[in-house]
Design a protein around this motif. Structure first.
Motif, PDB file in Angstrom:
ATOM      1  N   THR A 252       0.832  -1.209   0.000  1.00  0.00           N
ATOM      2  CA  THR A 252       0.000   0.000   0.000  1.00  0.00           C
ATOM      3  C   THR A 252       0.863   1.254   0.000  1.00  0.00           C
ATOM      4  N   MET A 253       1.938   1.229   0.765  1.00  0.00           N
ATOM      5  CA  MET A 253       2.832   2.389   0.823  1.00  0.00           C
ATOM      6  C   MET A 253       3.568   2.590  -0.499  1.00  0.00           C
ATOM      7  N   THR A 254       4.054   1.520  -1.098  1.00  0.00           N
ATOM      8  CA  THR A 254       4.790   1.670  -2.360  1.00  0.00           C
ATOM      9  C   THR A 254       3.857   1.979  -3.525  1.00  0.00           C
ATOM     10  N   ASP A 255       2.611   1.502  -3.459  1.00  0.00           N
ATOM     11  CA  ASP A 255       1.663   1.834  -4.526  1.00  0.00           C
ATOM     12  C   ASP A 255       1.417   3.341  -4.604  1.00  0.00           C
ATOM     13  N   ALA A 256       1.506   4.009  -3.462  1.00  0.00           N
ATOM     14  CA  ALA A 256       1.354   5.466  -3.454  1.00  0.00           C
ATOM     15  C   ALA A 256       2.508   6.158  -4.163  1.00  0.00           C
ATOM     16  N   LEU A 257       3.585   5.404  -4.417  1.00  0.00           N
ATOM     17  CA  LEU A 257       4.783   5.943  -5.077  1.00  0.00           C
ATOM     18  C   LEU A 257       4.962   5.350  -6.467  1.00  0.00           C
ATOM     19  N   ALA A 258       3.898   4.816  -7.046  1.00  0.00           N
ATOM     20  CA  ALA A 258       4.005   4.110  -8.327  1.00  0.00           C
ATOM     21  C   ALA A 258       4.564   4.984  -9.434  1.00  0.00           C
ATOM     22  N   HIS A 259       4.302   6.291  -9.383  1.00  0.00           N
ATOM     23  CA  HIS A 259       4.810   7.198 -10.420  1.00  0.00           C
ATOM     24  C   HIS A 259       6.336   7.247 -10.437  1.00  0.00           C
ATOM     25  N   ARG A 260       6.949   6.999  -9.282  1.00  0.00           N
ATOM     26  CA  ARG A 260       8.408   7.019  -9.207  1.00  0.00           C
ATOM     27  C   ARG A 260       9.016   5.760  -9.816  1.00  0.00           C
ATOM     28  N   GLY A 261       8.226   4.698  -9.921  1.00  0.00           N
ATOM     29  CA  GLY A 261       8.749   3.448 -10.446  1.00  0.00           C
ATOM     30  C   GLY A 261       7.680   2.627 -11.131  1.00  0.00           C
ATOM     31  N   PRO A 262       7.372   2.944 -12.399  1.00  0.00           N
ATOM     32  CA  PRO A 262       6.313   2.224 -13.093  1.00  0.00           C
ATOM     33  C   PRO A 262       6.745   0.887 -13.687  1.00  0.00           C
ATOM     34  N   ASP A 263       8.059   0.558 -13.623  1.00  0.00           N
ATOM     35  CA  ASP A 263       8.561  -0.630 -14.320  1.00  0.00           C
ATOM     36  C   ASP A 263       8.543  -1.892 -13.484  1.00  0.00           C
TER      37      ASP A 263
END
Length: 630
Positions: free
Chosen positions: A23-34
């Protein structure tokens, strides 16, 4: 370039739910879409979102040693990783990938925290050592990459690249800190030693935090600092050559990537220098991009085209509307905390443009701070010479009196704002300079605040951090101290935050070769006369670049990304400004005096006063508060 997040329990090894990390990393998906990954063990969970740049197949994170005793989640690039890897291999390390990430694992085992001294790069990472039962958080020298952390009610330390990663945790309590509002209105950004949310901390640039199980969370430890107290000697031509070699090495090291790479090109000295050195190092045409404006006063495309033609780059230009305030909500979402540098709008647009053709873009950021390129340095250095000639008591009495009597003229060009200059001369440099770099001054802030808010501040002032930093700076003179303070506060809080959030919002990696620590440290040793001479900032750098760039680029007045916010609040945003005084979000906090806000908007719209920057601050604050607490 990536986004990282995680949890660590320092008191007791509680179980960590992997779904919470997701959940925490999904909020940062724009930083790492790959790609994404999660690793958990009793008492710890590490998460990662990946923007693949180097070793596209093998650099998956979180990455662990074969025995899973050391695990890392990492955001950034280690530009000298091949050199560090070779040193580690001589010590017996065996690598499984070609990724720079793996260098951190073996480097930790070989040197512990001392490995940071060997790294040349931009980074923020979290490394868990099962044998030591510790979590190690580290941030690069200048704070190019961000890292936030907070202690939660269940005893966990949560960390994330951006504030939105912490906000995704259900135990995070959103309590505002009004002191950060004071900092934001004074400086135009929320500095790294503050946060709009109580309890949240940002790991300072050039610091690490080692948290060990069974012990309280300690204060961060400084592992690097810049030194302005030493002076280079030698002939000017030799110093020019050394400066260019530092720049050349910095650019070449940042051209390593397994994905398409290009550069931002504004037509200014710094980005033009980077493009020139990229062209020298590249067999193929360098990909460059420029944002133009539909108003000639704000447009630099003709100068960028001169550089593009000179180096035969593959150049891409896009013209945008100078009244581009439709991006406000996009920027609010990207920055989390209020951010009042309006050049974030064109920065976002140029990142969008670059992402259409490249995944990595080199920028010219950092040279102004390193080589005294801002006009304010020229004025401050002149004021410091005057302060050295006249006793403090005389300056305080004479200039202070004249300054109070002289009419205020914020609309005038800087050399003609006599009131500002006189009041600055009446003070010591460490008190005057923070006001010169600020946005809304102390007197106006006090008028804006309610009585309750002033009491709540209990003497806290946005400018005091600058005063303290300048006083303790390893420096010889006032210019040294001003640049040192800007590198500690303005650079990570404004410039690097702007570029990181704008680029990461569109999944673009931005690299700053002119923030290579060897280049900046060399620049810090140059005598002030080689940084500023004959009214020219970055004097030695410009002289050294004369073989590469035409004088019409090197010596034209500095423009930068200019956004006409003052005009906006007299035209398209006039109603927005008028509505701030009735805003349930802004006035409803109880922090502000509604009548003062209304008067500011009315006076500005009528042309009786210039309050465009303050109104922009208030508008961005309102939108950010609505998003954080609405």
């Amino acid at each position: 370039m990536c986004g990282i997040a995680g949890l660590y329990y320092p008191a007791i090894a509680k179980p960590v739910d992997p779904a919470r990390i997701v959940t925490m990393t999904d909020a940062l998906a724009h930083r790492g879409p790959d790609g994404s990954g999660v690793w958990t063990a009793p008492g710890v969970g590490l998460g990662h979102r990946r923007l693949a740049i180097i070793d596209l197949e093998g650099g998956v994170q979180p990455m662990a040693t074969p025995d899973s005793q050391v695990v890392v989640t990492y955001n950034g690039e280690i530009y000298n990783f091949q050199e560090v890897r070779a040193e580690l291999e001589r010590l017996g390390a065996r690598f499984q990938t070609d990724s720079d990430t793996e260098v951190l694992l073996h480097g930790w085992r070989a040197w512990g925290p001392d490995m940071l001294d060997r790294l040349n790069g931009m980074f923020a990472f979290a490394l868990y050592d099962a044998g030591r039962r510790s979590l190690f958080l580290a941030r690069d020298r200048f704070g190019v990459k961000p890292l936030h952390y907070v202690e939660l009610s269940d005893g966990a330390v949560a960390f994330a690249s951006e504030l939105k990663g912490l906000l995704a945790h259900p135990l995070f309590r959103r309590t505002p800190d009004f002191r950060a509002v004071e900092d934001y209105l004074g400086l135009g950004y929320v500095p790294d030693d503050a946060s709009m949310l109580a309890g949240v901390k940002k790991l300072p640039a050039g610091h690490f935090l080692l948290i060990e199980r069974g012990r309280p969370v300690p204060d961060p430890v400084r592992w690097w600092d810049i030194d302005f107290s030493k002076r280079a000697t030698g002939k000017v031509r030799d110093l020019e050559a050394e400066l260019v070699e530092h720049m050349r090495a910095a650019v070449r090291s940042r051209m390593i990537a397994d994905v398409p790479l290009g550069a931002f090109l504004s037509g200014g000295v710094d980005s033009s220098a980077v493009v020139a050195l990229m062209a020298e190092a590249s067999r193929a045409a360098v990909k460059t991009c420029t944002i133009g404006f539909d108003e000639a006063d704000h447009d630099e495309t003709s100068h960028a085209q001169i550089v593009a033609d000179r180096f035969a780059t593959s150049h891409n230009i896009r013209t945008v509307d100078s009244d581009d305030f439709g991006l406000i909500d996009t920027l609010v979402a990207a920055f989390d905390e209020p951010f009042a540098d309006a050049s974030a709008l064109p920065t976002y647009r140029v990142c969008q443009l670059a992402r259409e053709t490249v995944t990595v873009a080199l920028s010219g950021d950092g040279a102004d701070e390193a080589m005294a390129g801002y006009r304010r340095y020229k004025f401050f250095a002149a004021e410091e010479r005057m302060r050295a000639l006249l006793p403090q008591q005389f300056r305080s009495s004479v200039f202070g009196t004249l300054g109070r009597l002289y009419p205020k003229a914020d609309w005038a060009p800087r050399p003609f704002r006599a009131k500002t200059t006189l009041l600055a001369l009446a003070e010591g440099g460490e008190f005057a300079y923070p006001k010169a770099v600020g946005v809304t001054g102390p007197a106006l802030r006090r008028k804006l605040y309610s009585l309750e808010a002033i009491k709540a501040l209990n003497g806290h002032s946005a400018e005091q951090r600058y005063v303290d930093t300048m006083r303790r700076a390893p420096a010889r003179d006032g210019l040294d101290r001003a640049q040192y303070a800007d590198i500690k506060h303005w650079l990570p809080g404004d410039i690097l935050t702007k570029v990181d959030r704008a680029s990461m919002a569109v999944s673009l990696e931005a690299r700053e070769p002119l923030l290579d620590y060897r280049f900046v440290q060399f620049a810090a040793t140059l005598p002030p006369s080689l940084r500023i001479r004959a009214g020219q900032g970055k004097w030695l750098m410009k002289k050294a670049l004369e073989p590469w760039l035409p004088k019409e680029i090197l010596y034209r007045p500095k423009m930068g990304f200019v956004t006409p916010v003052s005009a906006w609040f007299r035209k398209g945003l006039a109603e927005e400004a008028a509505g701030l005084a009735q805003s349930p979000v802004l006035v409803g906090t109880g922090w502000f005096d509604a009548k003062t806000i209304a008067r500011l908007a009315d006076d500005h719209r009528a042309g009786r006063a210039e309050h465009g920057r303050t109104l922009w601050q208030l508008l961005m604050l309102e939108r950010s508060l609505a998003r954080l607490f609405g």
